[in-house]
Design a protein around this motif. Structure first.
Motif, PDB file in Angstrom:
ATOM      1  N   VAL A  39       0.830  -1.211   0.000  1.00  0.00           N
ATOM      2  CA  VAL A  39       0.000   0.000   0.000  1.00  0.00           C
ATOM      3  C   VAL A  39       0.863   1.259   0.000  1.00  0.00           C
ATOM      4  CG1 VAL A  39      -2.038  -1.034   1.070  1.00  0.00           C
ATOM      5  CG2 VAL A  39      -0.218  -0.138   2.530  1.00  0.00           C
ATOM      6  N   VAL A  40       0.391   2.258  -0.720  1.00  0.00           N
ATOM      7  CA  VAL A  40       0.947   3.608  -0.669  1.00  0.00           C
ATOM      8  C   VAL A  40      -0.065   4.418   0.137  1.00  0.00           C
ATOM      9  CG1 VAL A  40       1.601   5.647  -2.004  1.00  0.00           C
ATOM     10  CG2 VAL A  40       2.055   3.355  -2.917  1.00  0.00           C
ATOM     11  N   VAL A  41       0.341   4.869   1.321  1.00  0.00           N
ATOM     12  CA  VAL A  41      -0.604   5.497   2.247  1.00  0.00           C
ATOM     13  C   VAL A  41      -0.346   6.999   2.320  1.00  0.00           C
ATOM     14  CG1 VAL A  41      -1.640   5.397   4.541  1.00  0.00           C
ATOM     15  CG2 VAL A  41      -0.535   3.362   3.586  1.00  0.00           C
ATOM     16  N   THR A  42      -1.315   7.779   1.890  1.00  0.00           N
ATOM     17  CA  THR A  42      -1.218   9.235   1.932  1.00  0.00           C
ATOM     18  C   THR A  42      -2.240   9.782   2.919  1.00  0.00           C
ATOM     19  OG1 THR A  42      -0.451   9.356  -0.355  1.00  0.00           O
ATOM     20  CG2 THR A  42      -1.376  11.360   0.582  1.00  0.00           C
ATOM     21  N   ALA A  43      -1.764  10.483   3.926  1.00  0.00           N
ATOM     22  CA  ALA A  43      -2.646  11.092   4.931  1.00  0.00           C
ATOM     23  C   ALA A  43      -2.529  12.601   4.835  1.00  0.00           C
ATOM     24  CB  ALA A  43      -2.259  10.614   6.332  1.00  0.00           C
ATOM     25  N   ILE A  44      -3.643  13.291   5.045  1.00  0.00           N
ATOM     26  CA  ILE A  44      -3.631  14.749   5.013  1.00  0.00           C
ATOM     27  C   ILE A  44      -4.171  15.284   6.331  1.00  0.00           C
ATOM     28  CG2 ILE A  44      -5.930  14.981   3.948  1.00  0.00           C
ATOM     29  CD1 ILE A  44      -4.698  17.316   2.288  1.00  0.00           C
ATOM     30  N   VAL A  45      -3.498  16.280   6.878  1.00  0.00           N
ATOM     31  CA  VAL A  45      -3.945  16.921   8.121  1.00  0.00           C
ATOM     32  C   VAL A  45      -3.879  18.436   7.926  1.00  0.00           C
ATOM     33  CG1 VAL A  45      -3.092  15.018   9.555  1.00  0.00           C
ATOM     34  CG2 VAL A  45      -1.643  17.005   9.150  1.00  0.00           C
ATOM     35  N   GLY A  46      -4.529  19.118   8.817  1.00  0.00           N
ATOM     36  CA  GLY A  46      -4.520  20.578   8.762  1.00  0.00           C
ATOM     37  C   GLY A  46      -5.732  21.144   9.474  1.00  0.00           C
ATOM     38  N   LYS A  47      -5.774  22.466   9.568  1.00  0.00           N
ATOM     39  CA  LYS A  47      -6.894  23.133  10.226  1.00  0.00           C
ATOM     40  C   LYS A  47      -8.186  22.834   9.472  1.00  0.00           C
ATOM     41  CE  LYS A  47      -7.602  27.551  12.587  1.00  0.00           C
ATOM     42  NZ  LYS A  47      -9.029  27.630  12.477  1.00  0.00           N
ATOM     43  N   TYR A  48      -9.288  22.746  10.199  1.00  0.00           N
ATOM     44  CA  TYR A  48     -10.559  22.434   9.537  1.00  0.00           C
ATOM     45  C   TYR A  48     -10.946  23.545   8.566  1.00  0.00           C
ATOM     46  CZ  TYR A  48     -13.269  25.725  12.462  1.00  0.00           C
ATOM     47  OH  TYR A  48     -13.785  26.858  13.055  1.00  0.00           O
ATOM     48  N   ARG A  49     -11.686  23.124   7.535  1.00  0.00           N
ATOM     49  CA  ARG A  49     -12.155  24.026   6.478  1.00  0.00           C
ATOM     50  C   ARG A  49     -10.999  24.650   5.688  1.00  0.00           C
ATOM     51  NH1 ARG A  49     -14.646  23.614   3.899  1.00  0.00           N
ATOM     52  NH2 ARG A  49     -15.589  25.595   3.349  1.00  0.00           N
ATOM     53  N   THR A  50      -9.990  23.832   5.342  1.00  0.00           N
ATOM     54  CA  THR A  50      -8.892  24.339   4.508  1.00  0.00           C
ATOM     55  C   THR A  50      -8.808  23.606   3.168  1.00  0.00           C
ATOM     56  OG1 THR A  50      -7.356  22.829   5.636  1.00  0.00           O
ATOM     57  CG2 THR A  50      -7.461  25.120   6.440  1.00  0.00           C
ATOM     58  N   GLY A  51      -9.825  22.789   2.856  1.00  0.00           N
ATOM     59  CA  GLY A  51      -9.858  22.135   1.553  1.00  0.00           C
ATOM     60  C   GLY A  51      -9.082  20.836   1.456  1.00  0.00           C
ATOM     61  N   LYS A  52      -8.882  20.173   2.585  1.00  0.00           N
ATOM     62  CA  LYS A  52      -8.134  18.916   2.572  1.00  0.00           C
ATOM     63  C   LYS A  52      -8.854  17.842   1.746  1.00  0.00           C
ATOM     64  CE  LYS A  52      -8.019  18.049   6.966  1.00  0.00           C
ATOM     65  NZ  LYS A  52      -9.085  19.014   7.352  1.00  0.00           N
ATOM     66  N   SER A  53     -10.158  17.735   1.961  1.00  0.00           N
ATOM     67  CA  SER A  53     -10.926  16.654   1.323  1.00  0.00           C
ATOM     68  C   SER A  53     -10.932  16.779  -0.194  1.00  0.00           C
ATOM     69  CB  SER A  53     -12.361  16.645   1.862  1.00  0.00           C
ATOM     70  OG  SER A  53     -12.371  16.421   3.254  1.00  0.00           O
ATOM     71  N   TYR A  54     -10.910  18.010  -0.693  1.00  0.00           N
ATOM     72  CA  TYR A  54     -10.899  18.201  -2.142  1.00  0.00           C
ATOM     73  C   TYR A  54      -9.651  17.570  -2.756  1.00  0.00           C
ATOM     74  CZ  TYR A  54     -10.718  20.407  -6.725  1.00  0.00           C
ATOM     75  OH  TYR A  54     -10.640  20.619  -8.083  1.00  0.00           O
ATOM     76  N   LEU A  55      -8.490  17.811  -2.141  1.00  0.00           N
ATOM     77  CA  LEU A  55      -7.248  17.238  -2.662  1.00  0.00           C
ATOM     78  C   LEU A  55      -7.273  15.712  -2.609  1.00  0.00           C
ATOM     79  CD1 LEU A  55      -4.429  19.568  -1.247  1.00  0.00           C
ATOM     80  CD2 LEU A  55      -5.344  19.470  -3.579  1.00  0.00           C
ATOM     81  N   MET A  56      -7.840  15.159  -1.547  1.00  0.00           N
ATOM     82  CA  MET A  56      -7.886  13.700  -1.424  1.00  0.00           C
ATOM     83  C   MET A  56      -8.810  13.094  -2.476  1.00  0.00           C
ATOM     84  SD  MET A  56      -5.681  13.231   0.817  1.00  0.00           S
ATOM     85  CE  MET A  56      -5.712  11.678   1.699  1.00  0.00           C
ATOM     86  N   ASN A  57      -9.934  13.755  -2.763  1.00  0.00           N
ATOM     87  CA  ASN A  57     -10.814  13.279  -3.831  1.00  0.00           C
ATOM     88  C   ASN A  57     -10.092  13.290  -5.174  1.00  0.00           C
ATOM     89  OD1 ASN A  57     -12.943  12.844  -2.083  1.00  0.00           O
ATOM     90  ND2 ASN A  57     -13.893  14.833  -2.454  1.00  0.00           N
ATOM     91  N   LYS A  58      -9.279  14.332  -5.402  1.00  0.00           N
ATOM     92  CA  LYS A  58      -8.520  14.423  -6.641  1.00  0.00           C
ATOM     93  C   LYS A  58      -7.514  13.277  -6.741  1.00  0.00           C
ATOM     94  CE  LYS A  58      -8.347  17.318  -9.376  1.00  0.00           C
ATOM     95  NZ  LYS A  58      -9.006  17.402 -10.712  1.00  0.00           N
ATOM     96  N   LEU A  59      -6.873  12.947  -5.612  1.00  0.00           N
ATOM     97  CA  LEU A  59      -5.917  11.833  -5.609  1.00  0.00           C
ATOM     98  C   LEU A  59      -6.607  10.506  -5.913  1.00  0.00           C
ATOM     99  CD1 LEU A  59      -3.582  12.661  -2.576  1.00  0.00           C
ATOM    100  CD2 LEU A  59      -2.979  12.711  -5.003  1.00  0.00           C
ATOM    101  N   ALA A  60      -7.881  10.406  -5.496  1.00  0.00           N
ATOM    102  CA  ALA A  60      -8.654   9.192  -5.770  1.00  0.00           C
ATOM    103  C   ALA A  60      -9.185   9.169  -7.195  1.00  0.00           C
ATOM    104  CB  ALA A  60      -9.825   9.077  -4.784  1.00  0.00           C
ATOM    105  N   GLY A  61      -9.002  10.288  -7.919  1.00  0.00           N
ATOM    106  CA  GLY A  61      -9.499  10.370  -9.290  1.00  0.00           C
ATOM    107  C   GLY A  61     -10.993  10.581  -9.359  1.00  0.00           C
ATOM    108  N   GLN A  62     -11.568  11.138  -8.283  1.00  0.00           N
ATOM    109  CA  GLN A  62     -13.014  11.348  -8.218  1.00  0.00           C
ATOM    110  C   GLN A  62     -13.325  12.798  -7.862  1.00  0.00           C
ATOM    111  OE1 GLN A  62     -15.158   8.857  -8.978  1.00  0.00           O
ATOM    112  NE2 GLN A  62     -13.412   7.493  -9.331  1.00  0.00           N
ATOM    113  N   ARG A  63     -14.517  13.237  -8.264  1.00  0.00           N
ATOM    114  CA  ARG A  63     -14.928  14.589  -7.906  1.00  0.00           C
ATOM    115  C   ARG A  63     -15.517  14.611  -6.500  1.00  0.00           C
ATOM    116  NH1 ARG A  63     -19.315  17.490 -11.609  1.00  0.00           N
ATOM    117  NH2 ARG A  63     -17.622  17.305 -13.126  1.00  0.00           N
ATOM    118  N   THR A  64     -16.246  13.554  -6.157  1.00  0.00           N
ATOM    119  CA  THR A  64     -16.857  13.480  -4.833  1.00  0.00           C
ATOM    120  C   THR A  64     -16.355  12.238  -4.118  1.00  0.00           C
ATOM    121  OG1 THR A  64     -18.765  12.235  -5.660  1.00  0.00           O
ATOM    122  CG2 THR A  64     -18.942  14.638  -5.634  1.00  0.00           C
TER     123      THR A  64
END
Length: 588
Positions: A39-64
């Protein structure tokens, strides 16, 4: 496992209940347990409401997928997981971990933030920190959790207060800083700089030993000292504030061109350069291993103790080694069970060749999954179990031979048995007729192929059973003189003795073959173990060399900052890594 089919959406991996309790989600653990790929494991952290989830969706190749949240409320509680087929590494699974926002005011008690941060570091091979604006002291303050890692992570169970941070680079992930809504020019002292140079400039240490300087340096030094590589991406605002509320619904054409381009660069980099999750010594982590590690860490936190890498990996090794023995034995059993359909084998050597092939394939399965098999405890156990299984298949092969030979003798001896029961041989000249029919039986039996290794023994047992009948027929035949009867009797004994000798010789030959096979088996086990240990040594050397290069870079930073004592400490660490003696792995 086809991860895309298995996970069409993210699931919660670690639930943060009311900000006071971390709980493993069993559904997510079942998903991980089925992933046997690295597995290649990528985790994202940061202050809430900074757009973390958008980047993770992009990494998954999905919009949502991961909830974006368009209000001031934090949508992600705990750690959410999404496993997909890796887009650029065939045979690998990309595991994306989206963490709840740090500093969410709704939680009231933020003590679990530090544990969420700690788990993201422990579980990932690629750690992404997401912030808004610029890399300044305020954003550094959000990273204060990095300074607590030494209090919340232990590498060994018996460190006795020793400083373990020199080994953090060996187990920690890469570090990528994503700066969102960046509006400044990438310039330093009037010169254009790259994003990576911007990050490294921001991580420069200040000279001095007063509290303010030490507070300033602490998070920067931890980032430099703990993480093995550093990367930076800066992003323009993706769209107008009004459109941002519906970001996941927007087409790329509706987003700012520079933002789309940079998001593409970020994803391309993470997909291409993202590290596979490994344990010290270059042991590749599968989804199953990741799940067991996560469970171990969370249980440690729940018990009020500090997660210990050594204890977690030792427990993991025990689970994996037991599983390796089970898988290997199952492999041996399944292949040999296919060969049962071809039993009996014509010779014992043919059977041993089958066993040899299956044993090698079983060992390959064991070697591929096992690790840290101290004193070859589990490999020895596997050898015993395979030997036991071999005996069972040997008996099965012998029984198949025995059953076939008895059936053949029953078929070929029908005329002989009928003659005996009807008294055809109990008359003058009967012994000669008996011998003719007996020879016909022997000829037919000997011409039959594929009887197996019990052929001679089963025949001898049958003839022994008929010995009394043959003697009675011989004695009753009045056409024979006493001399002729004596000669016939001695001839029968000689034939029986010859067959007995052949049986003994065959059994001795079979025993010798088995002893030679045991020797071969031992040598095969020894060779495969040696090959694996050499491969582990090679990986350790590569890992140490990588560590040396990273510490040399860190050493240069310390030298430039004027920290001679830290420079000297790193020099000592590098010298130890370069020492010719075999180094003890952190978890060995």
């Amino acid at each position: 496992m086809n991860s895309k089919m298995a996970m069409s959406r993210p699931v919660c991996l670690i639930e943060n209940r009311d900000g006071i309790e971390l709980v493993i989600n069993e559904e997510a653990m079942k998903i991980l347990s089925k992933i046997v790929q690295p597995v290649v494991v990528t985790a994202i952290v940061g202050k809430y409401r900074t757009g973390k989830s958008y980047l993770m969706n992009k990494l998954a190749g999905q919009r949502t997928g991961f909830a974006l949240g368009s209000t001031i409320q934090s949508k992600t509680k705990g750690i959410w997981m999404w496993c997909v087929d890796h887009p650029s590494k065939p045979g690998h699974t990309l595991v994306l971990l989206d963490t709840e926002g740090l500093g969410d005011v709704e939680k009231g008690d933020s003590k679990n933030d530090a544990w969420i941060f700690c788990l993201a570091v422990l579980m990932s091979s690629n750690f992404v920190f997401n912030s808004i604006g610029t890399i300044d002291q305020q954003s550094m303050d959000q990273l204060h959790y990095v300074t607590e890692l030494t209090k919340r992570i232990r590498l060994t169970s018996s460190s006795k207060g020793e400083d373990e941070t020199s080994e953090f680079k060996r187990i920690f992930p890469s570090f990528t800083w994503c700066v969102r809504d960046f509006t400044l020019m990438l310039e330093q002292d009037g010169k254009n700089v790259t994003e990576d140079e911007y990050l490294m400039n921001a991580l420069k240490l200040k000279k001095g030993s007063n509290k303010a300087t030490m507070d300033y340096n602490m998070p920067r030094e931890c980032i430099l000292h703990f993480f093995h590589s550093h990367k930076c991406f800066v992003f323009d605002r993706p769209a107008s504030r009004k459109k941002l509320q519906h970001l996941e619904e927007l087409e790329e054409s509706e987003l700012e061109e520079d933002f789309v381009e940079q998001a593409g660069k970020f994803c391309a980099f993470m997909h291409k350069e993202g590290h596979v999750k490994t344990l010290p010594g270059g042991i590749l982590v599968t989804g199953r291993l990741l799940g067991n590690l996560t469970d171990s860490y969370v249980k440690a936190i729940q018990s009020g103790s500090v997660p210990c890498m050594e204890n977690a990996v030792l427990a993991l090794a025990e689970l994996e080694n037991m599983g390796a023995v089970k898988d290997a034995l199952s492999k041996y059993d399944s292949i040999m069970s296919q060969y049962v359909k071809t039993f009996p084998t014509e010779t014992n050597e043919e059977f041993l060749n089958m066993h040899r092939e299956c044993e090698v394939k079983a060992l390959e399965v064991f070697m591929a999954r096992s690790f840290m098999d101290e004193n070859q405890k589990y490999q020895t156990e596997l050898k015993k179990l395979i030997d036991k299984k071999m005996k069972e298949f040997t008996e099965c092969n012998m029984k198949a031979s025995e059953d076939l030979c008895r059936a053949l003798i029953e078929e070929f001896s029908k005329t002989l048995e009928t003659g005996i029961s009807e008294g055809e041989y109990s008359k003058p000249g009967g012994h000669k007729l008996y011998l003719i029919e007996k020879m016909n039986l022997l000829e037919e039996y000997n011409l039959q192929s594929g009887k197996g290794i019990k052929a001679l023994e089963v025949l001898q047992n049958y003839l022994n059973d008929k010995r009394a009948v043959e003697d009675a027929i011989l004695r009753a035949d009045q056409t024979l003189t006493e001399k002729e009867k004596q000669i016939a009797e001695e001839q029968a004994k000689a034939e029986a003795s010859k067959r007995e000798k052949e049986i003994i010789e065959e059994n001795n030959r079979r025993l010798q073959q088995c002893l030679e096979d045991q020797k071969r088996s031992f040598q095969q086990n020894e060779k495969m173990l040696k090959d694996k240990m050499e491969e582990q040594e090679r990986k350790m050397r590569q890992e140490n060399e990588r560590l040396i290069q990273q510490k040399l870079q860190e050493q240069q930073v310390m030298l430039n900052a004027g920290f001679q004592d830290k420079f000297n400490a790193l020099q000592s660490e590098i010298a130890q890594l370069r020492a010719p003696k075999k180094r003890r792995c952190v978890v060995s």
